[in-house]
Design a protein around this motif. Structure first.
Motif, short mmCIF file in Angstrom:
data_model
loop_
_atom_site.label_atom_id
_atom_site.label_comp_id
_atom_site.label_asym_id
_atom_site.label_seq_id
_atom_site.Cartn_x
_atom_site.Cartn_y
_atom_site.Cartn_z
N LEU A 148 0.84 -1.20 0.00
CA LEU A 148 0.00 0.00 0.00
C LEU A 148 0.87 1.24 0.00
O LEU A 148 1.79 1.36 0.82
CB LEU A 148 -0.90 0.01 1.24
N SER A 149 0.58 2.16 -0.91
CA SER A 149 1.23 3.47 -0.91
C SER A 149 0.16 4.53 -0.69
O SER A 149 -0.91 4.48 -1.30
CB SER A 149 1.94 3.72 -2.24
N THR A 150 0.44 5.47 0.20
CA THR A 150 -0.48 6.58 0.45
C THR A 150 0.17 7.90 0.03
O THR A 150 1.39 7.96 -0.15
CB THR A 150 -0.86 6.67 1.94
N PRO A 151 -0.62 8.96 -0.11
CA PRO A 151 -0.03 10.26 -0.48
C PRO A 151 0.82 10.86 0.62
O PRO A 151 1.56 11.82 0.37
CB PRO A 151 -1.27 11.14 -0.75
N ARG A 158 -2.78 11.86 -6.21
CA ARG A 158 -3.34 11.77 -7.56
C ARG A 158 -3.71 13.15 -8.07
O ARG A 158 -4.05 14.02 -7.29
CB ARG A 158 -4.59 10.89 -7.54
N PRO A 159 -3.65 13.36 -9.37
CA PRO A 159 -3.42 12.37 -10.43
C PRO A 159 -1.95 12.09 -10.74
O PRO A 159 -1.65 11.44 -11.72
CB PRO A 159 -4.09 13.02 -11.64
N HIS A 160 -1.04 12.58 -9.89
CA HIS A 160 0.38 12.31 -10.10
C HIS A 160 0.65 10.81 -9.92
O HIS A 160 -0.06 10.13 -9.17
CB HIS A 160 1.22 13.13 -9.14
N PRO A 161 1.69 10.29 -10.55
CA PRO A 161 1.92 8.84 -10.58
C PRO A 161 2.79 8.30 -9.45
O PRO A 161 3.12 7.11 -9.45
CB PRO A 161 2.63 8.65 -11.92
N TYR A 162 3.13 9.13 -8.47
CA TYR A 162 4.16 8.73 -7.51
C TYR A 162 3.80 7.48 -6.72
O TYR A 162 4.67 6.65 -6.42
CB TYR A 162 4.44 9.89 -6.53
N VAL A 193 -2.81 6.60 -16.20
CA VAL A 193 -2.32 7.13 -17.47
C VAL A 193 -0.99 7.84 -17.27
O VAL A 193 -0.05 7.67 -18.06
CB VAL A 193 -3.37 8.10 -18.08
N ASN A 194 -0.88 8.64 -16.21
CA ASN A 194 0.35 9.39 -15.96
C ASN A 194 1.53 8.48 -15.60
O ASN A 194 2.69 8.85 -15.80
CB ASN A 194 0.13 10.42 -14.85
N ALA A 195 1.21 7.29 -15.10
CA ALA A 195 2.27 6.32 -14.78
C ALA A 195 2.62 5.45 -15.97
O ALA A 195 3.50 4.59 -15.87
CB ALA A 195 1.85 5.45 -13.60
N LYS A 196 1.93 5.66 -17.11
CA LYS A 196 2.15 4.89 -18.34
C LYS A 196 1.73 3.44 -18.19
O LYS A 196 2.26 2.54 -18.87
CB LYS A 196 3.62 4.97 -18.79
N CYS A 197 0.79 3.18 -17.26
CA CYS A 197 0.24 1.83 -17.09
C CYS A 197 -1.04 1.69 -17.92
O CYS A 197 -1.55 2.65 -18.48
CB CYS A 197 -0.12 1.60 -15.62
#
Length: 267
Positions: A148-151, A158-162, A193-197
């Protein structure tokens, strides 16, 4: 040969909390406490974002901004954002345990994915402290992804891909072309989309649809299909590669993507 190696899921509205009702209720309540009554659509619009960003997005809606200025004789400011968010956290923590039930089909899907050797990641619009509650209670009910990753520990939500990138790093998923992001909001779609997945949107149970399971079951078919089509179009307009009605239908999408990868196609 490239194949899908991992799936990264959202939480509320995707894997738990059918319809994503916990945060919506609280967003409506904290604004009502300040004498402002948002619509359901205004409360759900920014869903999937980091929650303090969600507060700002709601305040930035022209109608809400005008109501705020009318009531308080000034524009909203940072202090207002912080107070609203403080109240949001306080109220959300009180009800979160009651909104952690896995959605229909997710437990069986996770079992099938793991049997195929796929890794299961997750991202969220909740903070780490919020997810400490959600994660604990969801695990007790049978749902627990590999990561799990949280902000809370990222440069931005989101919408950033980090968060997706952190999942890929920890789960050793080296190629975004071999990763699927699954979610129930526009922010989820953009994150993928921003992560290119490969970005996959879910209709039933989603925040974008905003219906309980009972409402979905009992609604006349024509009326439900109209609502589903609105959400489908919204996802596609924001870059979704695939749309599925329910999370349990993901298997067929994985097969389709693997065929695309075999042909050299990319997200």
């Amino acid at each position: 040969m490239k194949r899908i190696e991992g799936v990264i899921f959202d939480w509320a509205g995707t894997t738990v909390d059918y319809g994503c009702f916990a945060p919506v209720k609280v967003f409506l309540d904290i604004f009502k406490d300040k004498g402002i009554e948002p619509t359901i659509e205004e409360a759900r619009g920014p869903m999937g974002m980091l929650k303090i960003d969600h507060v700002i997005a709601m305040l930035s809606v022209e109608r809400i901004s005008n109501l705020w200025k009318e009531k308080y004789g000034r524009n909203w400011n940072e202090d207002d954002v912080n107070l609203l968010y403080f109240n949001f956290e306080k109220q959300l923590f009180e009800i979160l345990p009651d909104f952690t039930t896995p959605v229909p089909g997710i437990l069986e899907l996770i079992k099938r994915l793991r049997e195929k050797g796929l890794k299961i990641g997750s991202t969220t619009g909740y903070t780490r402290k919020m997810m400490d509650i959600v994660e604990k209670h969801a695990k007790e009910k049978g749902y627990s992804p590999d990561f799990l990753s949280t902000p809370s520990n990222q440069p931005a939500g989101r919408p950033h891909p980090y968060m997706i990138l952190e999942n890929m790093k920890v789960l050793k998923l080296n190629n975004p072309e071999c990763v699927i992001k699954v979610g129930d909001t526009v922010s989820d779609i953009k994150e993928g989309v921003n992560a290119k997945c490969w970005s996959v949107g879910i209709l039933k149970g989603s925040s974008e649809l905003g219906l309980t399971e009972e409402e979905v079951i009992n609604m006349p078919k024509d009326e439900l299909n109209e609502k589903l089509e609105v959400v489908r179009r919204r996802f596609l307009d924001n870059g979704a590669h695939f749309i599925i009605e329910e999370v349990g239908c993901l298997d067929e999408i994985i097969n389709q993507i693997n065929e695309k990868l075999l042909r050299g196609e990319r997200p």
